[in-house]
Every structure is written in structure tokens, then in C-alpha cells.
Write an enzyme that holds these catalytic residues in place. Structure first.
Site, PDB file in Angstrom:
ATOM      1  N   LYS A 230       7.748   0.264  -9.571  1.00 21.54           N
ATOM      2  CA  LYS A 230       7.122   1.497 -10.070  1.00 21.54           C
ATOM      3  C   LYS A 230       8.105   2.237 -10.978  1.00 21.54           C
ATOM      4  O   LYS A 230       9.328   2.113 -10.806  1.00 21.54           O
ATOM      5  CB  LYS A 230       6.760   2.409  -8.895  1.00 21.54           C
ATOM      6  CG  LYS A 230       5.558   1.942  -8.098  1.00 21.54           C
ATOM      7  CD  LYS A 230       5.217   2.941  -7.012  1.00 21.54           C
ATOM      8  CE  LYS A 230       4.072   2.442  -6.135  1.00 21.54           C
ATOM      9  NZ  LYS A 230       2.790   2.288  -6.833  1.00 21.54           N
ATOM     10  N   ARG A 304      -4.047  -4.311  -0.718  1.00 26.13           N
ATOM     11  CA  ARG A 304      -5.211  -5.166  -0.460  1.00 26.13           C
ATOM     12  C   ARG A 304      -4.808  -6.464   0.241  1.00 26.13           C
ATOM     13  O   ARG A 304      -5.609  -7.060   0.947  1.00 26.13           O
ATOM     14  CB  ARG A 304      -5.972  -5.408  -1.768  1.00 26.13           C
ATOM     15  CG  ARG A 304      -5.266  -6.242  -2.762  1.00 26.13           C
ATOM     16  CD  ARG A 304      -5.835  -6.071  -4.163  1.00 26.13           C
ATOM     17  NE  ARG A 304      -5.444  -4.792  -4.761  1.00 26.13           N
ATOM     18  CZ  ARG A 304      -5.828  -4.377  -5.962  1.00 26.13           C
ATOM     19  NH1 ARG A 304      -6.642  -5.123  -6.686  1.00 26.13           N
ATOM     20  NH2 ARG A 304      -5.431  -3.216  -6.439  1.00 26.13           N
TER      21      ARG A 304
HETATM   22  N1  BES Z   1      -0.032   2.754  -3.182  1.00 29.14           N
HETATM   23  C1  BES Z   1      -0.415   2.463  -4.517  1.00 29.14           C
HETATM   24  C2  BES Z   1      -1.575   3.328  -4.992  1.00 29.14           C
HETATM   25  C3  BES Z   1      -1.309   4.801  -5.152  1.00 29.14           C
HETATM   26  C4  BES Z   1      -1.170   5.342  -6.397  1.00 29.14           C
HETATM   27  C5  BES Z   1      -1.303   5.645  -4.060  1.00 29.14           C
HETATM   28  C6  BES Z   1      -0.975   6.683  -6.548  1.00 29.14           C
HETATM   29  C7  BES Z   1      -1.092   6.994  -4.199  1.00 29.14           C
HETATM   30  C8  BES Z   1      -0.929   7.518  -5.443  1.00 29.14           C
HETATM   31  C9  BES Z   1      -0.842   1.001  -4.635  1.00 29.14           C
HETATM   32  O1  BES Z   1      -0.164   0.118  -3.827  1.00 29.14           O
HETATM   33  C10 BES Z   1      -0.635   0.592  -6.060  1.00 29.14           C
HETATM   34  O2  BES Z   1       0.465   0.634  -6.499  1.00 29.14           O
HETATM   35  N2  BES Z   1      -1.716   0.242  -6.738  1.00 29.14           N
HETATM   36  C11 BES Z   1      -1.671  -0.176  -8.098  1.00 29.14           C
HETATM   37  C12 BES Z   1      -2.515  -1.426  -8.237  1.00 29.14           C
HETATM   38  C13 BES Z   1      -2.402  -2.110  -9.566  1.00 29.14           C
HETATM   39  C14 BES Z   1      -1.016  -2.677  -9.742  1.00 29.14           C
HETATM   40  C15 BES Z   1      -3.436  -3.218  -9.648  1.00 29.14           C
HETATM   41  C16 BES Z   1      -2.225   0.959  -8.969  1.00 29.14           C
HETATM   42  O3  BES Z   1      -3.205   1.579  -8.594  1.00 29.14           O
HETATM   43  O4  BES Z   1      -1.630   1.209 -10.018  1.00 29.14           O
HETATM   44 ZN    ZN Z   2       1.615  -0.673  -4.662  1.00 31.87          ZN
END
Ligand code: BES
Ligand code: ZN
Ligand code: ZN
Length: 454
Positions: A230, A304
Site C-alpha cells: 500500500k 477474499r
Molecule cells: N482492507 C483493504 C480494503 C480497505 C480499503 C479497507 C480502505 C478500508 C479502507 C483490502 O484488503 C484491499 O486492500 N482491497 C483492495 C483490493 C484491490 C487490490 C483489488 C482495494 O480495495 O483497493
Molecule cells: Zn488488502
């Protein structure tokens, strides 16, 4: 817990009145610390409105330095019954529940509140709502806890301590037991971290011998994104990626504390999503407990993967009659609905209707998402049965549909609380900065709706 008022010395008196002239306002009453809280006209009175009014009133009292106060519910009890007392006390308590501070120095002086007024059934309603409020606060505390103080093993300890105290049967599977069950998707995310994964199972049996509703909560104690790291600016909230786990835990605790006659099992896959020499990388193809193979498109779409195995575990090992999964799953849901509303989708109309009824009772905001066949195509992979990323956007729906594949033919609901689980500034009066406890009350209401007469 807010006790009934019995003439104690108090600085503040907050009188709640239904007033068709004034929509939710606070006005000074007789005396220096007597305030009247107008909650709007009686035909618009709802528990949610009263939660917000009480929260606003006690926050104002606190800002002005008040340490003791009485909430006078008497004018509202004849209109809304015991639910008015329950909503006022819950709103007030949630508004005062802040994330604990690790700062050294003198702790803040506590605030004491009482509830004045009486009607039939009030004690019972206050008791039920106090158990729920406590569960929401426990869920908030867990989500607020820094990731270095809440590894999967520590989360298992905390969850089972509270659950066992309420007579809930607890089982914690370690990485070896998960391996024996073939939980490869779960282990692929968590097994390379220094702190190993745990599968936490909490079985509350308040009903007869019917198969349980299984609540599967995402318990990622820290989500760095893994090798798909991230950005630094997105890392602030990574400790809160176990809010789904906290929600199912809180709901089961409240069901047990209130002896609701229903069978519910919480299934919580808990991992750290970190980088280490052995961590998974994009392009990997992995298997899962179901036997289905998955191509990894992005290591930040870890939720997921662990939920897929959590859902299969719920079906194969816990004989789930119905399944709900709940998770801080996608950034896309925040883009769609912001911080006030969670998205959901389902494969079953009846279950979906029951969920809608549940969130109308709880006062939380949810909105349904479509599940057209075109969306399912977006998670096909040329190499494996499924891909963990979408080829064509629609991030919230495709993430949900990915998990839905593992729910097979069971009635299933997927809830994405990525927007509602955490607020840097409160969106509703009864929230405080940080974790919100999202999902606890709605899951409680959903399960309570399936309670049997026993
Ligand atoms: N935990 C995150 C989603 C999230 C984003 C939670 C903002 C709380 C606030 C999740 O694991 C994630 O990173 N999802 C990605 C998926 C993508 C890489 C397909 C996302 O939503 O960007
Ligand atoms: Zn994630
Ligand atoms: Zn995540």
C-alpha cells in the site's frame, strides 16, 4: 452502564421532549445546567433519532465540563415505550466511549449518567440494550487496538476470554490444524508472517438442534498490502482491517448475554498480510479448502482469500444453514457510499429481506448491490478457477461475488464495511474518532430475527 436515577446529586439535567415545532435542537432550560433536547415531532420519532439526540446532548454537556447528568426520558416513554429509554442510554454511552489512549499522565475524570422515567418493560429493554452497547464498545476497542498489540494469537485470546465468560464454546485452530483441513487460501496470506494465523470459532447455542447461522468475519490484524504494498498514505488504517471479525464477535457476545434462542457460529480467519521472503506474489496460483484454484492478481486483495476458506470451513465443518460474511473489503465501497453506508449483496431473496428488516431495526445504513452474470465473468482466470482481482472494475461487487462462489448453494449475504468501520471524524453523533463498531447491532438483529420459540 447507565443506571436508573434515584435522586442522586447531579450537575446536569437533560430533558428529552417531542416537539413538533423544533427539529432536534438543544435549548437551555430553567437553572444553569438544565437543558431541553427537542427530538422533533412524535410521528417522526425513531430509536435512531433518539440515539443521535442523546449523543449530541451528552457531548455538549462534556464540552461544557459536566461530569454528572440525568437523562430525563419521561416525556418520550409514552410515545415510543421502553425502546426510547434503550435508545437514549445507548446513544449517550456510545458518544462517550473513546479510543483508549496510550499517553502517559493523569487519566480523564469519568462521566456518570442516570436515566429518569419509568414505563412497563423498561428494565428489560435497558438490560438488552446495555449488553448490546457493551458489545459495540468491545468491538470498537478491538479495532482501535494497534497491530503490534493485536496479533492473530492475541485476538484469539481476547475473543475467547470474553466469549467463554458468557458460556460460548470456543475453538482456536492454529496453522497446523488449518493445514490439515486444506485451508490453503487462508494460509497463503498469513503463513509467512512472523505472527502465525489463527482460525477462531465461537459457537453460541441458544436454540434447539437446528444448524447454525454462520457469521464469517475478516480478521486481518494488519494489511500492509503484501508485495502489492500500500502507499504510505493508505497505511494509516491498516490496523482496522479486522473490523468484520470484531463485528461478528460483538454480535455473538450480545446474543449470548441476552440468551437469544438461536444457534450462531462466528468463524474468524485471522492473519497478518505482511511481506517476508516466503510471502505470496502476484501471478501465484493457489488452491483453497474447497479445492477451487485461484490466480493471485494482487496480494492486497487478501480478504477474499481468507474469507473464501472461512466460508468453506463454515459449510464443511460447522454445517452452516445460512452464511453472512462481513469485511473491510474494498476501497471501492468507500468511493460509492462514503463513510455512512455499507454495501451488501446476496444470493437469496428471503435472506436479503431478513437482512433489510434487521438494519431497519438497528438503524445502521446499508445499500444493496446488483449481482448480474456479467460481474461474475470479471473474476474468471485463464489459469485457474477464479482470479482474486477483477478484469473490469466494479471492485465491491466482484469481491463479494468471489466469496459467493464458495458459499455454494447456501443462503448467503456479503457485507462490505470498509467505509463504515472507521471514522477520522464522526459521521453520526454517537460515533467517536476511530472504530465505530459497525455491524454489531445489525448482525444481532438479523440473528434475533431467526430466533426460535424454545
Ligand atoms: N482492507 C483493504 C480494503 C480497505 C480499503 C479497507 C480502505 C478500508 C479502507 C483490502 O484488503 C484491499 O486492500 N482491497 C483492495 C483490493 C484491490 C487490490 C483489488 C482495494 O480495495 O483497493
Ligand atoms: Zn488488502
Ligand atoms: Zn484488507
Amino acid at each position: 452502564m447507565i443506571q436508573r436515577y434515584q435522586g442522586q446529586q447531579t450537575q446536569w439535567r437533560l430533558s428529552f421532549v417531542s416537539d413538533s415545532e423544533k427539529a432536534m435542537t438543544l435549548t437551555p432550560g430553567d437553572g444553569p445546567c438544565a437543558w431541553t433536547v427537542h427530538v422533533g415531532s412524535s410521528d417522526e420519532l425513531t430509536p435512531e433519532r433518539l440515539r443521535r439526540a442523546a449523543a449530541k446532548a451528552v457531548k455538549t454537556m462534556k464540552e461544557l465540563g459536566g461530569k454528572t447528568g440525568v437523562l430525563d426520558a419521561a416525556p418520550l416513554l409514552p410515545i415510543l415505550g421502553p425502546a426510547a429509554g434503550a435508545a437514549l442510554t445507548q446513544g449517550a454511552e456510545l458518544a462517550l466511549h473513546e479510543a483508549p489512549s496510550f499517553a502517559t499522565g493523569t487519566p480523564k475524570e469519568p462521566i456518570t449518567l442516570w436515566l429518569d422515567g419509568n414505563c412497563d418493560g423498561l428494565d428489560q429493554a435497558l438490560q438488552e440494550s446495555a449488553h448490546l452497547t457493551r458489545s459495540i464498545c468491545l468491538a470498537r476497542d478491538l479495532v482501535n487496538c494497534p497491530a503490534n498489540k493485536l496479533t492473530p494469537a492475541l485476538m484469539a485470546e481476547e475473543m475467547t476470554r470474553e466469549a467463554e465468560a458468557l458460556g460460548i464454546q470456543c475453538q482456536v485452530l492454529d496453522e497446523h490444524q488449518a493445514r490439515t483441513l486444506g485451508m490453503e487460501a487462508f494460509l497463503t496470506v498469513g503463513n509467512s508472517a512472523l505472527h502465525p494465523p489463527r482460525l477462531i470459532v465461537l459457537r453460541y447455542r441458544g436454540g434447539g438442534d437446528e444448524d447454525p447461522i454462520c457469521l464469517v468475519g475478516k480478521g486481518v490484524t494488519c494489511d500492509t498490502g503484501g508485495y502489492c504494498l500500500k502507499a504510505a498514505s493508505s497505511m494509516k488504517g491498516i490496523k482496522g482491517d479486522m473490523a468484520g471479525a470484531a463485528a461478528v464477535w460483538g454480535a455473538v457476545l450480545a446474543l449470548a448475554a441476552n440468551h437469544v434462542p438461536v444457534n450462531v457460529t462466528a468463524v474468524i480467519p485471522s492473519v497478518e498480510n505482511r511481506i517476508s521472503p516466503d510471502s505470496y506474489i502476484p501471478g501465484d496460483v493457489i488452491s483453497s479448502m474447497s479445492g477451487k484454484t485461484i490466480e493471485v492478481g494482487n496480494t492486497d486483495a487478501e480478504g477474499r482469500l481468507i474469507l473464501a476458506d472461512g466460508v468453506t470451513y463454515a459449510i464443511r465443518e460447522e454445517h452452516a444453514a445460512r452464511i453472512v460474511d462481513i469485511a473491510t473489503l474494498t476501497g471501492a465501497v468507500v468511493g460509492m457510499f462514503g463513510f455512512t453506508t455499507a454495501g451488501y449483496l446476496s444470493n437469496n431473496e428471503g435472506f436479503s429481506d431478513a437482512f433489510q428488516a434487521a438494519y431497519h431495526r438497528s438503524g445502521e445504513q446499508y445499500w444493496p448491490l446488483p449481482t448480474f452474470p456479467e460481474y461474475r465473468k470479471m473474476i474468471e482466470s485463464p489459469l485457474a478457477d477464479l482470479s482474486n482481482t477483477s478484469s473490469d472494475g466494479c471492485g465491491t461487487i466482484t469481491a463479494g461475488l468471489f466469496i459467493g462462489v464458495f458459499a455454494e448453494d447456501k443462503p448467503w449475504i456479503h457485507i462490505d464495511i470498509a467505509g463504515t468501520a472507521w471514522v477520522d471524524s464522526p459521521r453520526f453523533e454517537y460515533q467517536t474518532k476511530g472504530a465505530t463498531g459497525a455491524g454489531v447491532t445489525t448482525l444481532y438483529e438479523l440473528c434475533k430475527g431467526y430466533a426460535q420459540e424454545v
